[in-house]
Design a protein around this motif. Structure first.
Motif, PDB file in Angstrom:
ATOM      1  N   LEU A  45       9.296   7.568  -7.183  1.00 37.88           N
ATOM      2  CA  LEU A  45      10.670   7.064  -7.200  1.00 37.88           C
ATOM      3  C   LEU A  45      10.686   5.559  -7.492  1.00 37.88           C
ATOM      4  N   ASP A  46       9.623   5.074  -8.094  1.00 35.98           N
ATOM      5  CA  ASP A  46       9.515   3.649  -8.393  1.00 35.98           C
ATOM      6  C   ASP A  46       9.451   3.459  -9.910  1.00 35.98           C
ATOM      7  N   PRO A  47      10.400   2.685 -10.475  1.00 34.80           N
ATOM      8  CA  PRO A  47      10.387   2.454 -11.932  1.00 34.80           C
ATOM      9  C   PRO A  47       9.053   1.887 -12.436  1.00 34.80           C
ATOM     10  N   GLY A  98       6.315   3.123 -11.831  1.00 31.99           N
ATOM     11  CA  GLY A  98       5.529   4.306 -12.189  1.00 31.99           C
ATOM     12  C   GLY A  98       4.064   4.231 -11.789  1.00 31.99           C
ATOM     13  N   ASN A  99       3.757   3.460 -10.766  1.00 32.35           N
ATOM     14  CA  ASN A  99       2.346   3.279 -10.389  1.00 32.35           C
ATOM     15  C   ASN A  99       1.695   4.558  -9.874  1.00 32.35           C
ATOM     16  N   ALA A 100       2.460   5.363  -9.150  1.00 33.65           N
ATOM     17  CA  ALA A 100       1.880   6.617  -8.644  1.00 33.65           C
ATOM     18  C   ALA A 100       1.545   7.534  -9.820  1.00 33.65           C
ATOM     19  N   GLY A 134       0.792  -1.232   0.000  1.00 33.11           N
ATOM     20  CA  GLY A 134       0.000   0.000   0.000  1.00 33.11           C
ATOM     21  C   GLY A 134       0.821   1.278   0.000  1.00 33.11           C
ATOM     22  N   LYS A 135       2.085   1.199  -0.405  1.00 32.72           N
ATOM     23  CA  LYS A 135       2.916   2.417  -0.465  1.00 32.72           C
ATOM     24  C   LYS A 135       2.329   3.430  -1.446  1.00 32.72           C
ATOM     25  N   THR A 136       2.098   2.965  -2.671  1.00 36.58           N
ATOM     26  CA  THR A 136       1.637   3.884  -3.708  1.00 36.58           C
ATOM     27  C   THR A 136       0.233   4.395  -3.401  1.00 36.58           C
TER      28      THR A 136
HETATM   29 MG   LIG Z   1       4.080   1.032  -5.294  1.00 39.12          MG
END
Ligand SMILES: [Mg+2]
Ligand SMILES: Nc1ncnc2c1ncn2[C@@H]1O[C@H](COP(=O)(O)OP(=O)(O)OP(=O)(O)O)[C@@H](O)[C@H]1O
Length: 269
Positions: A47-49, A51-53, A23-25
């Protein structure tokens, strides 16, 4: 709200847990949207490749010409990398899969842990009037996550309310301690938030008890319930607060935002 309580300067929070799918994003997007709704200016840094956010907030791939990759590795300015979203007061620096090579490209770079810190340096971020910067970290304790922890004032840890939830937490805490010792002595733990909580499930309650026993006040009072509206919202490219404003998920993220602001106001007092 027209007159929110301002935190002192922009508060930079890394949303991190090396465990995947906790549940980070979802927390980054919806806590960001809730803070924006309460009148704060918010920047999300993807900052995640994966790109979910970026996808979840509706930045289509064609619009991701300047991303966190360029911000970190190609000296692109913050001003050029920031994109507005459909949500008032909520901006984002998007990410693409390009970022996946950053971890390796950075190894030979002397400043490898400080790139995000330098990009978000106080004067630059101040100029935009952001109150909160939320960094959505990848599911790993790699150099990207370390960059987030070096740049941040605090770490917010989403914990999925399921078996093994607390496993891996000691490794995360160890990384935080290492970052404190090496690069960012003032790094705090903002708190641990239980996500996908199911009040009818004994397991959720057990995880909550364990978390509160072990982590005490670090655990937010607010519980984020498992709520199908929360999981549907990203496919409509909006936070759950817009998708279904009265849903349990939306209410919970509003409460989390309020609790976060309250905690920071008390600390500042
Ligand atoms: Mg995420
Ligand atoms: N409160 C919730 N209720 C229902 N579904 C949820 C909730 N929170 C998250 N989810 C769903 O759980 C999945 C994982 O959530 P999310 O992508 O936020 O986790 P993550 O930690 O960012 O994952 P990753 O480690 O891959 O980056 C998603 O499909 C999301 O829609």
């Amino acid at each position: 709200m027209s007159d929110p309580i301002r935190p002192i300067g922009p508060k930079i929070i890394a949303v991190a847990n090396q465990k995947g799918g906790v549940g980070k994003t979802t927390t980054t997007i919806n806590l960001g949207a809730a803070l924006a709704e309460q009148g704060y200016n918010v920047l999300i840094v993807d900052l995640d490749p994966q790109g979910n956010a970026s996808t979840g907030i509706g930045v289509v791939p064609q619009d991701r010409d300047l991303t966190t990759y360029e911000l970190l590795l190609e000296d692109v300015s913050l001003a050029d990398a920031i994109k507005a979203t459909s949500v008032d007061k909520l901006a984002i620096i998007p990410a693409t899969v390009d970022l996946s090579s950053a971890d390796i490209e950075l190894i030979s770079n002397e400043k490898r842990s400080f790139l995000l810190h330098d990009a978000l340096r106080q004067t630059a971020i101040d100029a935009f009037g952001f109150d909160f910067v939320l960094i959505d970290c990848p599911p790993s304790l790699n150099l990207l996550t370390v960059n987030a922890m070096v740049a941040a004032h605090s770490v917010l840890v989403p914990l999925q309310s399921e078996f093994f939830a607390l496993e891996g937490l000691s490794q995360l805490m160890l990384t935080i301690r290492e970052v404190r010792q090496s690069a960012n002595p003032d790094l705090r733990i903002e708190g641990v938030v239980l996500t996908m909580y199911d009040a009818r499930n004994n397991l959720s309650q057990q995880v909550e008890m364990d978390a509160r026993d072990n982590l005490g006040d670090l655990v937010f009072q607010t519980l984020i319930p498992r709520n199908v509206r929360v999981s549907e919202a990203p496919s409509y490219s909006v936070p759950v607060l817009e998708y279904d404003s009265n849903s349990k998920g939306a209410m919970a993220y509003r409460a989390l935002a309020q609790e976060l602001v309250g905690k920071n106001a008390r600390r500042a007092a």
